[in-house]
Design a protein around this motif. Structure first.
Motif, PDB file in Angstrom:
ATOM      1  N   MET A  92       0.801  -1.223   0.000  1.00  0.00           N
ATOM      2  CA  MET A  92       0.000   0.000   0.000  1.00  0.00           C
ATOM      3  C   MET A  92       0.835   1.275   0.000  1.00  0.00           C
ATOM      4  O   MET A  92       0.288   2.370  -0.183  1.00  0.00           O
ATOM      5  CB  MET A  92      -0.932   0.000   1.213  1.00  0.00           C
ATOM      6  N   GLN A  93       2.140   1.183   0.167  1.00  0.00           N
ATOM      7  CA  GLN A  93       2.944   2.401   0.323  1.00  0.00           C
ATOM      8  C   GLN A  93       3.197   3.141  -0.985  1.00  0.00           C
ATOM      9  O   GLN A  93       3.535   4.323  -0.989  1.00  0.00           O
ATOM     10  CB  GLN A  93       4.302   2.043   0.942  1.00  0.00           C
ATOM     11  N   TRP A  94       2.998   2.496  -2.123  1.00  0.00           N
ATOM     12  CA  TRP A  94       3.387   3.089  -3.392  1.00  0.00           C
ATOM     13  C   TRP A  94       2.318   4.034  -3.920  1.00  0.00           C
ATOM     14  O   TRP A  94       1.115   3.764  -3.816  1.00  0.00           O
ATOM     15  CB  TRP A  94       3.644   1.986  -4.424  1.00  0.00           C
ATOM     16  N   PRO A  95       2.714   5.168  -4.530  1.00  0.00           N
ATOM     17  CA  PRO A  95       1.730   6.087  -5.141  1.00  0.00           C
ATOM     18  C   PRO A  95       0.850   5.400  -6.184  1.00  0.00           C
ATOM     19  O   PRO A  95      -0.346   5.691  -6.283  1.00  0.00           O
ATOM     20  CB  PRO A  95       2.622   7.168  -5.777  1.00  0.00           C
ATOM     21  N   ALA A  96       1.431   4.477  -6.944  1.00  0.00           N
ATOM     22  CA  ALA A  96       0.632   3.762  -7.948  1.00  0.00           C
ATOM     23  C   ALA A  96      -0.465   2.942  -7.285  1.00  0.00           C
ATOM     24  O   ALA A  96      -1.574   2.811  -7.823  1.00  0.00           O
ATOM     25  CB  ALA A  96       1.534   2.859  -8.795  1.00  0.00           C
ATOM     26  N   THR A  97      -0.151   2.349  -6.121  1.00  0.00           N
ATOM     27  CA  THR A  97      -1.167   1.581  -5.392  1.00  0.00           C
ATOM     28  C   THR A  97      -2.312   2.481  -4.958  1.00  0.00           C
ATOM     29  O   THR A  97      -3.488   2.142  -5.136  1.00  0.00           O
ATOM     30  CB  THR A  97      -0.546   0.903  -4.157  1.00  0.00           C
ATOM     31  N   GLN A  98      -1.973   3.619  -4.388  1.00  0.00           N
ATOM     32  CA  GLN A  98      -2.998   4.529  -3.904  1.00  0.00           C
ATOM     33  C   GLN A  98      -3.879   5.035  -5.048  1.00  0.00           C
ATOM     34  O   GLN A  98      -5.101   5.122  -4.917  1.00  0.00           O
ATOM     35  CB  GLN A  98      -2.346   5.709  -3.175  1.00  0.00           C
ATOM     36  N   GLN A  99      -3.251   5.333  -6.174  1.00  0.00           N
ATOM     37  CA  GLN A  99      -4.015   5.798  -7.328  1.00  0.00           C
ATOM     38  C   GLN A  99      -4.912   4.688  -7.865  1.00  0.00           C
ATOM     39  O   GLN A  99      -6.078   4.909  -8.225  1.00  0.00           O
ATOM     40  CB  GLN A  99      -3.073   6.295  -8.419  1.00  0.00           C
ATOM     41  N   PHE A 100      -4.368   3.478  -7.887  1.00  0.00           N
ATOM     42  CA  PHE A 100      -5.156   2.347  -8.391  1.00  0.00           C
ATOM     43  C   PHE A 100      -6.382   2.078  -7.525  1.00  0.00           C
ATOM     44  O   PHE A 100      -7.500   1.942  -8.044  1.00  0.00           O
ATOM     45  CB  PHE A 100      -4.298   1.084  -8.470  1.00  0.00           C
ATOM     46  N   VAL A 101      -6.196   1.954  -6.199  1.00  0.00           N
ATOM     47  CA  VAL A 101      -7.340   1.606  -5.350  1.00  0.00           C
ATOM     48  C   VAL A 101      -8.378   2.719  -5.370  1.00  0.00           C
ATOM     49  O   VAL A 101      -9.592   2.456  -5.315  1.00  0.00           O
ATOM     50  CB  VAL A 101      -6.913   1.266  -3.908  1.00  0.00           C
ATOM     51  N   LYS A 158      -9.125   4.685  -7.964  1.00  0.00           N
ATOM     52  CA  LYS A 158      -9.875   4.558  -9.214  1.00  0.00           C
ATOM     53  C   LYS A 158     -10.765   3.312  -9.210  1.00  0.00           C
ATOM     54  O   LYS A 158     -11.915   3.354  -9.664  1.00  0.00           O
ATOM     55  CB  LYS A 158      -8.908   4.524 -10.400  1.00  0.00           C
ATOM     56  N   ALA A 159     -10.226   2.198  -8.688  1.00  0.00           N
ATOM     57  CA  ALA A 159     -11.009   0.957  -8.666  1.00  0.00           C
ATOM     58  C   ALA A 159     -12.237   1.109  -7.770  1.00  0.00           C
ATOM     59  O   ALA A 159     -13.344   0.678  -8.122  1.00  0.00           O
ATOM     60  CB  ALA A 159     -10.141  -0.203  -8.190  1.00  0.00           C
ATOM     61  N   GLU A 160     -12.057   1.713  -6.615  1.00  0.00           N
ATOM     62  CA  GLU A 160     -13.176   1.865  -5.684  1.00  0.00           C
ATOM     63  C   GLU A 160     -14.193   2.884  -6.182  1.00  0.00           C
ATOM     64  O   GLU A 160     -15.403   2.706  -5.993  1.00  0.00           O
ATOM     65  CB  GLU A 160     -12.633   2.242  -4.308  1.00  0.00           C
ATOM     66  N   GLU A 161     -13.735   3.929  -6.858  1.00  0.00           N
ATOM     67  CA  GLU A 161     -14.673   4.872  -7.469  1.00  0.00           C
ATOM     68  C   GLU A 161     -15.515   4.178  -8.541  1.00  0.00           C
ATOM     69  O   GLU A 161     -16.728   4.412  -8.658  1.00  0.00           O
ATOM     70  CB  GLU A 161     -13.911   6.050  -8.076  1.00  0.00           C
ATOM     71  N   MET A 162     -14.875   3.324  -9.329  1.00  0.00           N
ATOM     72  CA  MET A 162     -15.615   2.584 -10.362  1.00  0.00           C
ATOM     73  C   MET A 162     -16.650   1.665  -9.733  1.00  0.00           C
ATOM     74  O   MET A 162     -17.808   1.604 -10.183  1.00  0.00           O
ATOM     75  CB  MET A 162     -14.638   1.773 -11.218  1.00  0.00           C
ATOM     76  N   LEU A 163     -16.277   0.948  -8.676  1.00  0.00           N
ATOM     77  CA  LEU A 163     -17.218   0.046  -8.018  1.00  0.00           C
ATOM     78  C   LEU A 163     -18.351   0.814  -7.347  1.00  0.00           C
ATOM     79  O   LEU A 163     -19.504   0.378  -7.367  1.00  0.00           O
ATOM     80  CB  LEU A 163     -16.482  -0.825  -7.003  1.00  0.00           C
ATOM     81  N   ASP A 164     -18.051   1.965  -6.761  1.00  0.00           N
ATOM     82  CA  ASP A 164     -19.096   2.802  -6.164  1.00  0.00           C
ATOM     83  C   ASP A 164     -20.122   3.214  -7.207  1.00  0.00           C
ATOM     84  O   ASP A 164     -21.320   3.299  -6.924  1.00  0.00           O
ATOM     85  CB  ASP A 164     -18.480   4.052  -5.531  1.00  0.00           C
ATOM     86  N   PHE A 165     -19.648   3.470  -8.420  1.00  0.00           N
ATOM     87  CA  PHE A 165     -20.560   3.833  -9.505  1.00  0.00           C
ATOM     88  C   PHE A 165     -21.358   2.632 -10.001  1.00  0.00           C
ATOM     89  O   PHE A 165     -22.562   2.718 -10.242  1.00  0.00           O
ATOM     90  CB  PHE A 165     -19.764   4.440 -10.665  1.00  0.00           C
ATOM     91  N   LEU A 166     -20.674   1.486 -10.133  1.00  0.00           N
ATOM     92  CA  LEU A 166     -21.304   0.332 -10.769  1.00  0.00           C
ATOM     93  C   LEU A 166     -22.327  -0.385  -9.894  1.00  0.00           C
ATOM     94  O   LEU A 166     -23.337  -0.881 -10.409  1.00  0.00           O
ATOM     95  CB  LEU A 166     -20.227  -0.674 -11.197  1.00  0.00           C
ATOM     96  N   LEU A 167     -22.088  -0.474  -8.586  1.00  0.00           N
ATOM     97  CA  LEU A 167     -22.970  -1.280  -7.733  1.00  0.00           C
ATOM     98  C   LEU A 167     -24.432  -0.864  -7.845  1.00  0.00           C
ATOM     99  O   LEU A 167     -25.305  -1.707  -8.084  1.00  0.00           O
ATOM    100  CB  LEU A 167     -22.501  -1.243  -6.282  1.00  0.00           C
ATOM    101  N   ARG A 216      -8.145  -6.967   0.390  1.00  0.00           N
ATOM    102  CA  ARG A 216      -8.498  -6.508   1.745  1.00  0.00           C
ATOM    103  C   ARG A 216      -8.965  -5.069   1.721  1.00  0.00           C
ATOM    104  O   ARG A 216      -9.994  -4.712   2.305  1.00  0.00           O
ATOM    105  CB  ARG A 216      -7.274  -6.598   2.666  1.00  0.00           C
ATOM    106  N   HIS A 217      -8.209  -4.218   1.032  1.00  0.00           N
ATOM    107  CA  HIS A 217      -8.529  -2.790   1.001  1.00  0.00           C
ATOM    108  C   HIS A 217      -9.874  -2.543   0.324  1.00  0.00           C
ATOM    109  O   HIS A 217     -10.726  -1.795   0.829  1.00  0.00           O
ATOM    110  CB  HIS A 217      -7.410  -2.036   0.266  1.00  0.00           C
ATOM    111  N   ILE A 218     -10.084  -3.169  -0.831  1.00  0.00           N
ATOM    112  CA  ILE A 218     -11.327  -2.969  -1.576  1.00  0.00           C
ATOM    113  C   ILE A 218     -12.525  -3.522  -0.810  1.00  0.00           C
ATOM    114  O   ILE A 218     -13.594  -2.908  -0.756  1.00  0.00           O
ATOM    115  CB  ILE A 218     -11.212  -3.592  -2.982  1.00  0.00           C
ATOM    116  N   ALA A 219     -12.367  -4.685  -0.191  1.00  0.00           N
ATOM    117  CA  ALA A 219     -13.464  -5.269   0.588  1.00  0.00           C
ATOM    118  C   ALA A 219     -13.845  -4.359   1.755  1.00  0.00           C
ATOM    119  O   ALA A 219     -15.038  -4.139   2.015  1.00  0.00           O
ATOM    120  CB  ALA A 219     -13.062  -6.653   1.099  1.00  0.00           C
TER     121      ALA A 219
END
Length: 288
Positions: free
Chosen positions: A216-225, A227-236, A265-268
């Protein structure tokens, strides 16, 4: 306090969508019984009342396929409506002649009422035979211009007016063992730095805090989660409105031990605010 048994009796024109309707009712928690003779409905409901509350919603589908066994339908419905221990709704599915003819032509099935007659004649005979049942229905749904999803949405809105939280299954996995067959969406996190190559982290998994913190420490990780969580928030909610009853989200890395476990873990944890979440790490303990 005694819970009243919710009972739906579903009938209507052959080809109007009873199979789809029963699937929709089953998806929202009804115990569904197809083609049961009406005279047997009270007996089954009596049995349901002695199941210690495990059955609270029951749906029956019946139509003229039952022949003379179908005749007591209205008498049975009136009997059920008079019982104080249940709420009974009679639903009639209808469709215009052109739609019914088209559906029978597409399915290549013969009409069950008069298989040797012309299709249009059979439809007219059935409509006349069901006129009294249609008139007694609590509501009629015309499915002529309805796709399957629209019919499911209509029944869900009537019998489950408050949209429940969507079940979401988040699954971490290793691509080298194959993508989960039931995944609706798959996120590939193999682009992230791999703890496998850090000697002190290799024995652990994404469930262990040192590995989780590393991923979780990497900027790419933070950006990815994000974007992924924003997409899931929209899709559900969009999936729910379209009648989807369950979503499986796959998170994959090479072996399914480090990166995918941490991200899953983070997304769940994020989704638990809006959905009923189950988290599975399919390949976490698998080596080789």
């Amino acid at each position: 306090m005694t819970v009243r048994l919710e009972t739906v009796v579903l009938t209507g024109m052959s080809g109007a969508g009873k199979s789809v309707a029963m699937q929709a009712l089953e998806d929202i928690g009804f115990f569904c019984v197809d083609n049961l003779p009406p005279a047997l409905m009270p007996r089954l409901l009596d049995m349901a009342e002695h199941t210690s509350g495990t059955l609270s919603k029951v749906a029956f589908a019946c139509d003229l396929r039952g022949g003379s066994l179908f005749e007591p339908l209205l008498t049975t419905v009136e009997e059920l409506r008079g019982r104080k221990d249940m709420d009974t709704t009679l639903v009639f599915l209808d469709a215009n002649e052109a739609t019914l003819v088209r559906r029978y032509k597409e399915s290549r099935r013969r009409h069950p009422l008069s298989p040797t007659s012309r299709l249009t004649e059979s439809i007219e005979q059935e409509r006349l035979a069901l006129a009294a049942v249609r008139a007694a229905a609590d509501f009629v749904i015309d499915t002529s211009d309805m796709a399957s999803g629209a019919l499911k949405k209509e029944l869900t809105s009537r019998f489950q007016p408050h949209i429940s939280r969507m079940p979401v299954h988040v699954v971490s996995f290793g691509f080298k063992y194959g993508v989960p067959l039931d995944a609706d969406m798959v996120y590939d996190v193999r682009f992230l730095p791999n703890p496998h190559y850090i000697d002190e982290l290799r024995p652990f998994t994404g469930e262990d805090q040192p590995v989780y913190d590393y991923v979780m420490q990497w900027p790419a990780t933070q950006q990815f989660v994000t974007k992924a969580e924003e997409m899931l928030d929209f899709l559900l909610p969009e999936y729910q409105r379209e009648g989807k009853s369950h979503l499986v989200v796959g998170i994959g890395c090479t072996g399914g031990k480090h990166r995918s476990v941490a991200i899953a873990r983070h997304i769940a944890n994020h989704l638990r605010a809006v959905a009923d979440v189950e988290l599975t790490h399919r390949d976490r303990g698998r080596e080789g």
